[in-house]
Write a protein that holds these residues in place. Structure first.
Motif, PDB file in Angstrom:
ATOM      1  N   UNK A   3      46.623  10.802   9.613  1.00  0.00           N
ATOM      2  CA  UNK A   3      45.594  10.905   9.160  1.00  0.00           C
ATOM      3  C   UNK A   3      45.181   9.287   9.455  1.00  0.00           C
ATOM      4  N   UNK A   4      44.093   8.878   9.992  1.00  0.00           N
ATOM      5  CA  UNK A   4      43.272   7.802   9.918  1.00  0.00           C
ATOM      6  C   UNK A   4      42.680   7.859   9.020  1.00  0.00           C
ATOM      7  N   UNK A  33      40.541   2.970  18.428  1.00  0.00           N
ATOM      8  CA  UNK A  33      39.205   2.917  18.935  1.00  0.00           C
ATOM      9  C   UNK A  33      38.313   2.276  17.693  1.00  0.00           C
ATOM     10  N   UNK A  90      33.694   3.512  12.928  1.00  0.00           N
ATOM     11  CA  UNK A  90      34.667   4.579  12.704  1.00  0.00           C
ATOM     12  C   UNK A  90      35.749   4.068  13.302  1.00  0.00           C
ATOM     13  N   UNK A 104      40.771  12.775  20.118  1.00  0.00           N
ATOM     14  CA  UNK A 104      40.473  11.418  18.661  1.00  0.00           C
ATOM     15  C   UNK A 104      40.494  12.445  17.800  1.00  0.00           C
ATOM     16  N   UNK A 106      40.052  10.592  13.554  1.00  0.00           N
ATOM     17  CA  UNK A 106      38.983   9.643  13.472  1.00  0.00           C
ATOM     18  C   UNK A 106      39.349   9.036  11.433  1.00  0.00           C
ATOM     19  N   UNK A 107      39.276   8.010  11.090  1.00  0.00           N
ATOM     20  CA  UNK A 107      39.025   8.197  10.136  1.00  0.00           C
ATOM     21  C   UNK A 107      37.999   8.512   8.737  1.00  0.00           C
ATOM     22  N   UNK A 108      37.353   7.901   8.033  1.00  0.00           N
ATOM     23  CA  UNK A 108      36.687   8.298   7.251  1.00  0.00           C
ATOM     24  C   UNK A 108      35.395   7.695   7.539  1.00  0.00           C
TER      25      UNK A 108
END
Lengths: 115, 109
Positions: A3-4, A33, A90, A104, A106-108
């Motif tokens: 996870x990010x 990013x 993000x 990619x 992504x985080x939340x």
């Protein structure tokens, strides 16, 4: 860990404040990013770091200052923001493949409100 | 100019009906194409990418270079497919992923 992670989830700041958004990943990804997403709009690329070096800056105003202290961390320093900068920010990461990025992750997101 | 076009903002279908989400791109080189999905209260995540040629959750997408399209299809839509779908591309060897405007799919019972 696949996870990010982004902190904080929510941030309210005044136009004279200085704050930072943080992002962390432990997937061994060497590209990270920052994207900005306004309501009902797609994500828009802001910055890309590859091997901890800034490789893309999409003409973002200097009131946004990115930092990549190591391969797992990415920060976005905020100063003198405007109300129109309110958005979901993000963070994403990816492997570096054949000199470029791939999928990619992504985080939340961090939802920023500028008063 | 590099661009991704998703002509439908909203697509509403009945459960069990076929669904097709359209995506066209504008790029002079060889792009890498993706479909990302965002379910309610979840993070944006990859659904599929053209180079893997997989079927994920019953969805498929074929790259048509002649028509510069990468439409997403599923023969029988399910209620759990309701989500926001973004078509995206990255220039080969680059880091710049450009997203289309997105299509919200609503599958009715």
């Amino acid at each position: 860990d696949t996870e990010v992670t982004q902190t904080p989830k929510h941030l309210v700041m005044g136009m004279t404040n200085k704050k930072s958004l943080k992002c962390e990943q432990h997937m061994g990804h060497r590209a990270m990013y920052w994207y900005k997403q306004k309501a009902k709009k797609p994500p828009e690329l802001m910055f890309v770091y590859s091997y901890e070096k800034l490789s893309i800056n999409e003409s973002v105003p200097s009131r946004f200052s990115p930092e990549c202290p190591n391969s797992s961390l990415l920060n976005l320093h905020l100063h003198a923001l405007q109300p129109e900068d309110s958005a979901l920010y993000l963070c994403a990461s990816s492997q570096v493949l054949a000199g470029g990025g791939g999928e990619l992750f992504f985080g939340e997101g961090s939802r920023l409100t500028v008063l | 100019a590099q661009r991704v076009t998703q002509p439908e903002k909203l697509l509403s279908v009945f459960k069990g009906a076929p669904v097709e989400l359209k995506c066209n791109y504008s790029y002079s080189g060889s792009p890498e194409l993706f479909w990302y999905v965002q379910y309610s209260r979840q993070r944006l995540q990859l659904l599929l990418r053209h180079i893997s040629r997989e079927s994920i959750k019953g969805f498929t997408a074929d790259l048509n270079k002649g028509e510069t399209s990468f439409h997403l299809k599923k023969p029988f839509a399910q209620e759990e497919d309701s989500a926001m779908y973004y078509c995206a591309f990255t220039n080969t060897g680059g880091f710049k992923t450009i997203f289309g405007a997105g299509t919200r799919l609503f599958v009715k019972a």
